[in-house]
Design a protein around this motif. Sequence first.
Motif, PDB file in Angstrom:
ATOM      1  N   LEU A  64     -15.598   4.887 -16.916  1.00 38.71           N
ATOM      2  CA  LEU A  64     -14.202   4.604 -16.573  1.00 38.71           C
ATOM      3  C   LEU A  64     -13.443   5.890 -16.276  1.00 38.71           C
ATOM      4  O   LEU A  64     -12.657   5.959 -15.327  1.00 38.71           O
ATOM      5  CB  LEU A  64     -13.515   3.834 -17.713  1.00 38.71           C
ATOM      6  CG  LEU A  64     -13.933   2.384 -17.878  1.00 38.71           C
ATOM      7  CD1 LEU A  64     -13.368   1.816 -19.175  1.00 38.71           C
ATOM      8  CD2 LEU A  64     -13.475   1.551 -16.687  1.00 38.71           C
ATOM      9  N   ASP A  65     -13.690   6.922 -17.077  1.00 39.44           N
ATOM     10  CA  ASP A  65     -13.044   8.217 -16.852  1.00 39.44           C
ATOM     11  C   ASP A  65     -13.454   8.803 -15.505  1.00 39.44           C
ATOM     12  O   ASP A  65     -12.610   9.330 -14.770  1.00 39.44           O
ATOM     13  CB  ASP A  65     -13.378   9.205 -17.983  1.00 39.44           C
ATOM     14  CG  ASP A  65     -12.763   8.808 -19.324  1.00 39.44           C
ATOM     15  OD1 ASP A  65     -11.842   7.966 -19.341  1.00 39.44           O
ATOM     16  OD2 ASP A  65     -13.220   9.351 -20.348  1.00 39.44           O
ATOM     17  N   GLN A  66     -14.745   8.701 -15.184  1.00 37.11           N
ATOM     18  CA  GLN A  66     -15.228   9.228 -13.908  1.00 37.11           C
ATOM     19  C   GLN A  66     -14.611   8.467 -12.740  1.00 37.11           C
ATOM     20  O   GLN A  66     -14.219   9.047 -11.737  1.00 37.11           O
ATOM     21  CB  GLN A  66     -16.750   9.142 -13.828  1.00 37.11           C
ATOM     22  CG  GLN A  66     -17.463  10.159 -14.670  1.00 37.11           C
ATOM     23  CD  GLN A  66     -18.984   9.974 -14.615  1.00 37.11           C
ATOM     24  OE1 GLN A  66     -19.505   9.136 -13.901  1.00 37.11           O
ATOM     25  NE2 GLN A  66     -19.685  10.771 -15.402  1.00 37.11           N
ATOM     26  N   ARG A  67     -14.510   7.168 -12.885  1.00 40.59           N
ATOM     27  CA  ARG A  67     -13.918   6.345 -11.816  1.00 40.59           C
ATOM     28  C   ARG A  67     -12.453   6.702 -11.626  1.00 40.59           C
ATOM     29  O   ARG A  67     -11.970   6.801 -10.502  1.00 40.59           O
ATOM     30  CB  ARG A  67     -14.079   4.868 -12.137  1.00 40.59           C
ATOM     31  CG  ARG A  67     -13.442   3.978 -11.099  1.00 40.59           C
ATOM     32  CD  ARG A  67     -13.724   2.551 -11.370  1.00 40.59           C
ATOM     33  NE  ARG A  67     -15.027   2.263 -10.784  1.00 40.59           N
ATOM     34  CZ  ARG A  67     -15.496   1.047 -10.604  1.00 40.59           C
ATOM     35  NH1 ARG A  67     -14.801   0.026 -11.014  1.00 40.59           N
ATOM     36  NH2 ARG A  67     -16.658   0.847 -10.057  1.00 40.59           N
ATOM     37  N   ALA A  68     -11.725   6.897 -12.717  1.00 40.86           N
ATOM     38  CA  ALA A  68     -10.305   7.253 -12.635  1.00 40.86           C
ATOM     39  C   ALA A  68     -10.100   8.613 -11.999  1.00 40.86           C
ATOM     40  O   ALA A  68      -9.115   8.838 -11.302  1.00 40.86           O
ATOM     41  CB  ALA A  68      -9.669   7.200 -14.020  1.00 40.86           C
ATOM     42  N   ALA A  69     -11.046   9.514 -12.227  1.00 40.93           N
ATOM     43  CA  ALA A  69     -10.941  10.874 -11.685  1.00 40.93           C
ATOM     44  C   ALA A  69     -11.250  10.901 -10.176  1.00 40.93           C
ATOM     45  O   ALA A  69     -10.929  11.865  -9.514  1.00 40.93           O
ATOM     46  CB  ALA A  69     -11.882  11.812 -12.431  1.00 40.93           C
ATOM     47  N   GLY A  70     -11.846   9.839  -9.694  1.00 42.65           N
ATOM     48  CA  GLY A  70     -12.145   9.766  -8.257  1.00 42.65           C
ATOM     49  C   GLY A  70     -13.506  10.174  -7.989  1.00 42.65           C
ATOM     50  O   GLY A  70     -14.143  10.459  -7.146  1.00 42.65           O
ATOM     51  N   VAL A 125       0.841  -1.191   0.000  1.00 44.14           N
ATOM     52  CA  VAL A 125       0.000   0.000   0.000  1.00 44.14           C
ATOM     53  C   VAL A 125       0.878   1.243   0.000  1.00 44.14           C
ATOM     54  O   VAL A 125       2.009   1.222   0.467  1.00 44.14           O
ATOM     55  CB  VAL A 125      -0.968   0.042   1.210  1.00 44.14           C
ATOM     56  CG1 VAL A 125      -1.978  -1.068   1.145  1.00 44.14           C
ATOM     57  CG2 VAL A 125      -0.221   0.007   2.517  1.00 44.14           C
ATOM     58  N   ASP A 126       0.326   2.297  -0.546  1.00 45.33           N
ATOM     59  CA  ASP A 126       0.972   3.607  -0.547  1.00 45.33           C
ATOM     60  C   ASP A 126       0.071   4.541   0.244  1.00 45.33           C
ATOM     61  O   ASP A 126      -0.968   4.983  -0.253  1.00 45.33           O
ATOM     62  CB  ASP A 126       1.148   4.101  -1.989  1.00 45.33           C
ATOM     63  CG  ASP A 126       1.748   5.491  -2.079  1.00 45.33           C
ATOM     64  OD1 ASP A 126       2.064   6.092  -1.024  1.00 45.33           O
ATOM     65  OD2 ASP A 126       1.901   5.979  -3.211  1.00 45.33           O
ATOM     66  N   THR A 127       0.471   4.835   1.464  1.00 48.29           N
ATOM     67  CA  THR A 127      -0.379   5.648   2.335  1.00 48.29           C
ATOM     68  C   THR A 127      -0.431   7.110   1.900  1.00 48.29           C
ATOM     69  O   THR A 127      -1.255   7.859   2.398  1.00 48.29           O
ATOM     70  CB  THR A 127       0.088   5.568   3.799  1.00 48.29           C
ATOM     71  OG1 THR A 127       1.468   5.946   3.865  1.00 48.29           O
ATOM     72  CG2 THR A 127      -0.084   4.160   4.352  1.00 48.29           C
ATOM     73  N   THR A 128       0.410   7.506   0.940  1.00 46.94           N
ATOM     74  CA  THR A 128       0.369   8.881   0.429  1.00 46.94           C
ATOM     75  C   THR A 128      -0.509   8.998  -0.815  1.00 46.94           C
ATOM     76  O   THR A 128      -0.740  10.097  -1.303  1.00 46.94           O
ATOM     77  CB  THR A 128       1.781   9.391   0.100  1.00 46.94           C
ATOM     78  OG1 THR A 128       2.339   8.598  -0.956  1.00 46.94           O
ATOM     79  CG2 THR A 128       2.689   9.336   1.328  1.00 46.94           C
ATOM     80  N   SER A 129      -1.000   7.883  -1.307  1.00 48.80           N
ATOM     81  CA  SER A 129      -1.839   7.868  -2.499  1.00 48.80           C
ATOM     82  C   SER A 129      -3.214   8.458  -2.201  1.00 48.80           C
ATOM     83  O   SER A 129      -3.707   8.404  -1.071  1.00 48.80           O
ATOM     84  CB  SER A 129      -2.002   6.434  -3.003  1.00 48.80           C
ATOM     85  OG  SER A 129      -2.936   6.364  -4.058  1.00 48.80           O
ATOM     86  N   THR A 130      -3.840   8.979  -3.241  1.00 48.85           N
ATOM     87  CA  THR A 130      -5.215   9.462  -3.104  1.00 48.85           C
ATOM     88  C   THR A 130      -6.225   8.309  -3.142  1.00 48.85           C
ATOM     89  O   THR A 130      -7.388   8.497  -2.806  1.00 48.85           O
ATOM     90  CB  THR A 130      -5.565  10.474  -4.214  1.00 48.85           C
ATOM     91  OG1 THR A 130      -5.398   9.835  -5.481  1.00 48.85           O
ATOM     92  CG2 THR A 130      -4.676  11.702  -4.125  1.00 48.85           C
ATOM     93  N   VAL A 131      -5.770   7.141  -3.551  1.00 49.89           N
ATOM     94  CA  VAL A 131      -6.635   5.953  -3.571  1.00 49.89           C
ATOM     95  C   VAL A 131      -6.727   5.422  -2.139  1.00 49.89           C
ATOM     96  O   VAL A 131      -5.698   5.185  -1.497  1.00 49.89           O
ATOM     97  CB  VAL A 131      -6.068   4.870  -4.513  1.00 49.89           C
ATOM     98  CG1 VAL A 131      -6.914   3.610  -4.470  1.00 49.89           C
ATOM     99  CG2 VAL A 131      -5.942   5.396  -5.924  1.00 49.89           C
ATOM    100  N   PRO A 132      -7.940   5.243  -1.626  1.00 50.47           N
ATOM    101  CA  PRO A 132      -8.074   4.728  -0.255  1.00 50.47           C
ATOM    102  C   PRO A 132      -7.328   3.403  -0.082  1.00 50.47           C
ATOM    103  O   PRO A 132      -7.276   2.570  -0.996  1.00 50.47           O
ATOM    104  CB  PRO A 132      -9.587   4.532  -0.098  1.00 50.47           C
ATOM    105  CG  PRO A 132     -10.198   5.472  -1.082  1.00 50.47           C
ATOM    106  CD  PRO A 132      -9.242   5.507  -2.249  1.00 50.47           C
TER     107      PRO A 132
END
Length: 128
Positions: free
Chosen positions: A122-128, A10-17
């Motif tokens: 897919l674009d919306q999902r990638a954008a968060g 995991v990358d705790t600095t990522s914007t992905v939960p």
Amino acid sequence: MSTTAGIFTVDTTSTVPVYEQLVQCVTDGIASGSLEAGDRIPPVRALATDLGLAAGTVAKAYRTMEASGVIETRGRKGTFIAQSSDDRHAAACRAASEFLDRAAGDLHYSPEECLQIVQRMLDQRAAG
């Protein structure tokens, strides 16, 4: 049957939960063939300790994967991969077929419009 403790990063600095990153680790492992149906994954508390995460975060990832049929818990025996890459592909094909039945069949979208809808999502999902 193998253990899979080393697949989780995991990358705790990522914007992905973090819980989504854990789910992605497993789905990537299944897709690549490094995880197969029947492989055991670490218990929630053990993985949380190994990664320095809250047990609730790991539990949320496991609940998400269990709800979608990716993993299964067998009581005291542990938690195991429930799908192979072939199972995952077949499930994706069924989902795509159901979407097409609804969008193209019931709602009368053209194949091109269906592709545009999928791409937009897919674009919306990638954008968060």
